[in-house]
Scaffold this active site. Structure first.
Site, PDB file in Angstrom:
ATOM      1  N   ASP A  56      29.534  51.625 -11.136  1.00  0.00           N
ATOM      2  CA  ASP A  56      30.422  52.093 -10.082  1.00  0.00           C
ATOM      3  C   ASP A  56      31.819  52.046 -10.682  1.00  0.00           C
ATOM      4  O   ASP A  56      32.366  50.963 -10.919  1.00  0.00           O
ATOM      5  CB  ASP A  56      30.315  51.172  -8.862  1.00  0.00           C
ATOM      6  CG  ASP A  56      31.299  51.521  -7.764  1.00  0.00           C
ATOM      7  OD1 ASP A  56      32.159  52.408  -7.966  1.00  0.00           O
ATOM      8  OD2 ASP A  56      31.245  50.887  -6.690  1.00  0.00           O
ATOM      9  N   ASN A  83      33.970  62.038 -15.452  1.00  0.00           N
ATOM     10  CA  ASN A  83      33.422  63.066 -14.572  1.00  0.00           C
ATOM     11  C   ASN A  83      33.103  62.536 -13.176  1.00  0.00           C
ATOM     12  O   ASN A  83      32.988  63.315 -12.228  1.00  0.00           O
ATOM     13  CB  ASN A  83      32.159  63.647 -15.206  1.00  0.00           C
ATOM     14  CG  ASN A  83      31.416  64.574 -14.283  1.00  0.00           C
ATOM     15  OD1 ASN A  83      31.890  65.654 -13.938  1.00  0.00           O
ATOM     16  ND2 ASN A  83      30.232  64.158 -13.839  1.00  0.00           N
ATOM     17  N   SER A 134      39.248  67.305 -13.925  1.00  0.00           N
ATOM     18  CA  SER A 134      40.144  67.556 -12.801  1.00  0.00           C
ATOM     19  C   SER A 134      39.564  68.726 -12.005  1.00  0.00           C
ATOM     20  O   SER A 134      38.356  68.779 -11.766  1.00  0.00           O
ATOM     21  CB  SER A 134      41.556  67.841 -13.325  1.00  0.00           C
ATOM     22  OG  SER A 134      42.449  68.111 -12.277  1.00  0.00           O
ATOM     23  N   TYR A 148      41.247  65.238  -1.469  1.00  0.00           N
ATOM     24  CA  TYR A 148      40.676  65.624  -2.765  1.00  0.00           C
ATOM     25  C   TYR A 148      41.743  66.318  -3.616  1.00  0.00           C
ATOM     26  O   TYR A 148      41.907  65.999  -4.798  1.00  0.00           O
ATOM     27  CB  TYR A 148      39.475  66.538  -2.563  1.00  0.00           C
ATOM     28  CG  TYR A 148      38.818  66.946  -3.868  1.00  0.00           C
ATOM     29  CD1 TYR A 148      37.925  66.096  -4.501  1.00  0.00           C
ATOM     30  CD2 TYR A 148      39.105  68.172  -4.468  1.00  0.00           C
ATOM     31  CE1 TYR A 148      37.318  66.449  -5.707  1.00  0.00           C
ATOM     32  CE2 TYR A 148      38.511  68.534  -5.676  1.00  0.00           C
ATOM     33  CZ  TYR A 148      37.628  67.665  -6.288  1.00  0.00           C
ATOM     34  OH  TYR A 148      37.041  68.014  -7.481  1.00  0.00           O
ATOM     35  N   LYS A 152      43.255  64.986  -7.339  1.00  0.00           N
ATOM     36  CA  LYS A 152      43.266  65.765  -8.575  1.00  0.00           C
ATOM     37  C   LYS A 152      44.697  66.024  -9.065  1.00  0.00           C
ATOM     38  O   LYS A 152      44.938  66.072 -10.275  1.00  0.00           O
ATOM     39  CB  LYS A 152      42.501  67.073  -8.396  1.00  0.00           C
ATOM     40  CG  LYS A 152      41.006  66.863  -8.159  1.00  0.00           C
ATOM     41  CD  LYS A 152      40.350  66.028  -9.268  1.00  0.00           C
ATOM     42  CE  LYS A 152      38.856  65.877  -9.094  1.00  0.00           C
ATOM     43  NZ  LYS A 152      38.228  65.060 -10.158  1.00  0.00           N
TER      44      LYS A 152
END
Length: 272
Positions: A56, A83, A134, A148, A152
Site C-alpha cells: 500500500d 503507477n 500523471s 483527481y 495530478k
C-alpha cells in the site's frame, strides 16, 4: 542489457500490461499490488524474473521497505514507475474530507514515498530513471474530477522540480501523461462521491461529452513505454494517446490569451 524495473499498481491496467511487456523481453520486474494474487499468472509464466510485492503505497515505511527489498533481490534499480493511484469522481462540493485526503494520499503522497525511497539507491548507482504516471488531467481539467485533477497537477509540479534537483546525480525523471484509455480506471478502480442533485446537469454534460474516440487502447502503449525506458535521453514529459496534445495546445493557447489580455494589470502589480 536487461533492466531492473520497480512498478507500483501492477495488479491491473497500465501497471500489469507494462510489467508483462518488460518481462516478455527479458527484464527483471519488482511489481507491487495491494493483493499479489493478481500477479500469480505472471509469476507462473516468468518465474524468478518477477518479484511480486504486497504494498500500500500510502504507507511510507512499507514503501521504503519494498524499494530496498527489490534492490537487495535484484542488485540494482534501473527504473521506478509510480503507477499506483485511482480516480475520485464527483463535484468538488460533494467531496468529503476523507475522500479528498485519501485521493491525495494515494496519488501524491504514495508517489512521493516511493520516489524518496528510490533516490538514495539511484544516487549511489550514479544513474536511474523515475517515471511518474500523471495524466493529461495534470495539464488540463475536466469537471467532476476536481480532486483527481488536483492530485495530478501536484504530481506535475513535484516531478518537474525533482528533475532539476537530481539531474546532477545521473537520475532522469519523466512524467507520462495519458489521455483516456479503456482501462478500468473509471470502473471498479474508481471511487464516487455522494451525489448532490444540483450537479446532475454538470455530470450529464460530462458523460455526454465522452466520445469513444477519446479513449485509447491500453495495450497499444507498450511500445511507447519500452522506448521511453530505453532512451538515453528521455523527455521530461510524454503524452500517451492522440487526444492529449491537441487538447493541451488549445488549453495553453487560451491561457496565453488570457495572460496577455491582463498583462497591463499584471505589470502594474509589480510596482516600480
Amino acid at each position: 542489457m536487461e533492466k531492473v524495473i520497480f512498478i507500483t499498481g501492477a495488479s491491473r491496467g497500465f501497471g500489469k500490461i507494462w510489467a508483462e511487456a518488460f518481462l516478455r523481453r527479458g527484464d527483471k520486474v519488482a511489481a507491487t499490488a495491494r493483493n499479489t494474487d493478481t500477479l500469480a499468472d505472471l509469476k507462473r509464466t516468468y518465474g524468478d524474473a518477477l518479484l511480486p510485492m504486497q504494498l500500500d503505497v500510502t504507507d511510507r515505511a512499507a514503501s521504503f521497505a519494498a524499494i530496498n527489498q527489490a534492490k537487495k533481490h535484484f542488485g540494482r534499480l534501473d527504473v521506478v514507475i509510480n503507477n499506483a493511484g485511482y480516480g475520485l469522481f464527483g463535484a468538488i462540493e460533494e467531496t468529503s474530507e476523507q475522500e479528498a485526503r485519501a485521493q491525495m494520499e494515494a496519488n501524491v503522497f504514495g508517489l512521493l514515498w516511493v520516489t524518496q525511497a528510490a533516490l538514495p539507491i539511484m544516487r549511489a548507482q550514479g544513474e536511474g530513471h523515475i517515471i511518474q504516471v500523471s495524466s493529461i488531467l495534470g495539464v488540463a481539467t475536466l469537471p467532476v474530477l476536481g480532486l483527481y485533477n488536483a492530485s495530478k497537477f501536484a504530481v506535475e509540479g513535484l516531478s518537474e522540480t525533482l528533475a532539476t534537483e537530481v539531474k546532477g546525480f545521473g537520475i532522469k525523471v519523466t512524467l507520462v501523461e495519458p489521455n483516456g484509455f479503456t482501462t478500468d480506471w473509471g470502473g471498479p478502480s474508481a471511487v464516487h462521491t455522494t451525489p448532490m442533485k444540483e450537479y446532475e446537469p454538470v455530470k450529464a454534460a460530462f458523460h455526454a461529452s465522452a466520445s469513444p474516440d477519446f479513449f485509447g487502447n491500453p495495450e497499444a502503449t507498450t511500445d511507447a513505454i519500452l522506448k521511453l525506458v530505453d532512451s538515453p535521453n528521455p523527455p521530461l514529459r510524454l503524452f500517451l494517446g492522440k487526444v492529449a496534445l491537441p487538447w493541451a495546445k488549445q488549453v495553453y493557447a487560451d491561457r496565453l490569451t488570457t495572460w496577455e489580455d491582463w498583462s497591463e494589470v499584471a505589470d502594474a502589480a509589480h510596482g516600480k
